[in-house]
Design an enzyme around this catalytic site. Structure first.
Site, mmCIF file in Angstrom:
data_model
loop_
_atom_site.group_PDB
_atom_site.id
_atom_site.type_symbol
_atom_site.label_atom_id
_atom_site.label_comp_id
_atom_site.label_asym_id
_atom_site.label_seq_id
_atom_site.Cartn_x
_atom_site.Cartn_y
_atom_site.Cartn_z
ATOM 1 N N MET A 86 0.815 -1.231 0.000
ATOM 2 C CA MET A 86 0.000 0.000 0.000
ATOM 3 C C MET A 86 0.845 1.276 0.000
ATOM 4 O O MET A 86 0.315 2.364 -0.216
ATOM 5 C CB MET A 86 -0.921 -0.014 1.216
ATOM 6 N N HIS A 98 -1.217 4.020 -3.107
ATOM 7 C CA HIS A 98 -2.469 4.124 -2.351
ATOM 8 C C HIS A 98 -2.318 5.012 -1.119
ATOM 9 O O HIS A 98 -3.100 5.943 -0.910
ATOM 10 C CB HIS A 98 -2.953 2.735 -1.937
ATOM 11 N N ASP A 99 -1.289 4.719 -0.307
ATOM 12 C CA ASP A 99 -1.090 5.504 0.924
ATOM 13 C C ASP A 99 0.005 6.554 0.737
ATOM 14 O O ASP A 99 0.442 7.160 1.717
ATOM 15 C CB ASP A 99 -0.735 4.564 2.089
ATOM 16 N N THR A 100 0.458 6.731 -0.481
ATOM 17 C CA THR A 100 1.490 7.739 -0.771
ATOM 18 C C THR A 100 0.942 8.639 -1.884
ATOM 19 O O THR A 100 -0.141 9.186 -1.754
ATOM 20 C CB THR A 100 2.822 7.056 -1.166
#
Ligand SMILES: *[C@@H]1O[C@H](CO)[C@@H](O)[C@H](O)[C@H]1NC(C)=O
Ligand SMILES: *[C@@H]1O[C@H](CO)[C@@H](O)[C@H](O)[C@H]1NC(C)=O
Ligand SMILES: *[C@@H]1O[C@H](CO)[C@@H](O)[C@H](O)[C@H]1NC(C)=O
Ligand SMILES: *[C@@H]1O[C@H](CO)[C@@H](O)[C@H](O)[C@H]1NC(C)=O
Length: 392
Positions: free
Chosen positions: A202, A207-209
């Site tokens: 992720m 997605h989380d970056t």
């Protein structure tokens, strides 16, 4: 002649389909798991898909790392994801349908639904998934967090095959959904399967970056592998794409890049503006190896043009590409609000000589009157949901 030979191959397929998964296990065993017999395709011998996350076409197109990679490949500028959010897009990539899924919950698609794996195994083509930070091969849990930081690492919603019971309840198939670290072992041993799906964690998949981070990871990951003959040779096709765009009110167009030795040299650094969707990847796989089909949205989807030139498939255009929205899921068995009966494959569809997998025909032929699939090029969305025939 054509009719007779396809009828014969249909009969042959019918009698072998039952035994095919056991046979594959036996064959892997006989070769000590060291090598796979390669089945030649018309346009490629191996396909490697790498899925990144949640980015609009424009943002990915200008990302410096992806721009640099694009110089070595072919950009597909009208490739669309099929809905929101993540999970139904991943499910579509192997199932040819998303069954009404409109969130990222834990779903199990019933065993009587086939996937691309059934089509590949029917022709003896090897396959495997590599999922970064999956804690162990064949893991079926919902997620795995970084043990030190607690951050999202592996998530089931980004593992397309595990959502299907035909995979998750079959140990020999589950063993082919592998921890990412095994990718490097399999490359080193020159035993990469012919169908490969890679899910970065992720952090790395953006997605989380963000796309700058995800683009950089992709470039750093791929560049050495593109020089490694165990990963990339003249028969390898690599697809870098995104599960969905970011702005759900916009058309769901995602940046998609074809790389690898199978892409014709004359196309490198260029753009293909034909209309494609996630279903085009399954359609291209089917056309390339002359597989059967799933009888779902895979049948009408365009085959990638460079593949179609070798397979004789027709590449079509939507009447108006500006009308292609695909930003919300239509009803289905898993829809959170509007559940409708299980979608029935159209067992009668034939495209460029390819028929529906005989095992799917056996399972579903008696219900074909209730099908909604008729070989459409543009799949539906919530805005124009499929109309189930009355009486079904
Ligand atoms: C497929 O399996 C599901 C779950 O077991 C079941 O509800 C459904 O009726 C089955 N469909 C057909 C056509 O057999
Ligand atoms: C699984 O992969 C992670 C990194 O992706 C690695 O740290 C871990 O050791 C692997 N576990 C196994 C059992 O291979
Ligand atoms: C994702 O993988 C990278 C290595 O590729 C690692 O540095 C990072 O910590 C991982 N992310 C999480 C949340 O564990
Ligand atoms: C999808 O796009 C249509 C047309 O632009 C828009 O009316 C609708 O609100 C969008 N749906 C979502 C969930 O963003």
């Amino acid at each position: 002649m054509r009719l007779i030979s396809s009828a014969l191959s249909l009969l042959a397929a019918l009698s072998t389909v039952q035994a095919s998964s056991e046979k594959n296990v036996a064959r892997d065993g006989a070769l000590g798991g060291l090598a796979n017999s390669i089945i030649k395709g018309k346009a490629f011998d191996r396909i490697i898909q790498i899925w990144l996350e949640n980015t609009d076409f424009g943002a990915a197109q200008v990302d410096p790392s992806l721009k640099a990679l694009a110089q070595k490949g072919l950009v597909l500028s009208n490739y669309f994801a099929v809905t929101h959010p993540s999970e139904p897009n991943y499910v579509s990539s192997v199932g040819g349908e998303y069954f009404g899924i409109n969130n990222d919950n834990l779903f199990n698609v019933p065993k009587n639904v086939s996937t691309v794996v059934d089509l590949l195994e029917d022709k003896g083509i090897s396959w495997g998934e590599y999922l970064e930070d999956m804690p162990s091969t064949g893991f079926t849990g919902f997620e795995f967090r970084n043990p030190k930081t607690g951050a999202n690492a592996y998530v089931r919603k980004h593992n397309p095959l595990v959502v299907f019971e035909s995979i998750s309840t079959n140990p020999s198939r589950l063993a082919k959904t592998k921890n990412f670290t095994l990718l490097y072992e399999d490359v080193a041993a020159n035993r990469l399967p012919q169908w490969v799906f890679i899910t970065p964690n992720m952090t790395n998949d953006a997605h989380d970056t963000n796309i700058a981070f995800g683009g950089k990871w992709t470039k750093q990951f791929l560049e050495p592998l593109l020089e490694n003959p165990n990963f990339n040779d003249e028969g390898t096709l690599v697809i870098v794409t995104f599960d969905e765009n970011d702005a759900s009110s916009q058309p769901n167009r995602v940046f998609t890049l074809l790389l690898g030795g199978a892409v014709p040299k004359s196309l490198l650094g260029k753009t293909d503006d034909n209309f494609y969707t996630h279903y085009s990847t399954i359609a291209s796989i089917e056309a390339n190896w002359d597989l059967h089909t799933l009888g779902r949205w895979d049948v009408g989807a365009n085959v990638f043009n460079f593949v179609a030139e070798k397979t004789g498939d027709l590449v079509r255009s939507p009447s108006n590409i500006k009308d292609v929205i695909l930003n919300k899921s239509y009803p289905g068995i898993f829809h959170s609000k509007t559940q409708v009966r299980q979608a029935v494959p159209n067992t009668k569809l034939v495209v460029n000589g390819r028929t529906v997998l005989p095992a799917i025909q056996d399972e579903w032929v008696s219900k074909v009157g209730c099908t909604v699939y008729s070989g459409q090029l543009v799949p539906p969305s919530a805005l124009n949901a499929p109309q189930i025939p009355s009486g079904c």
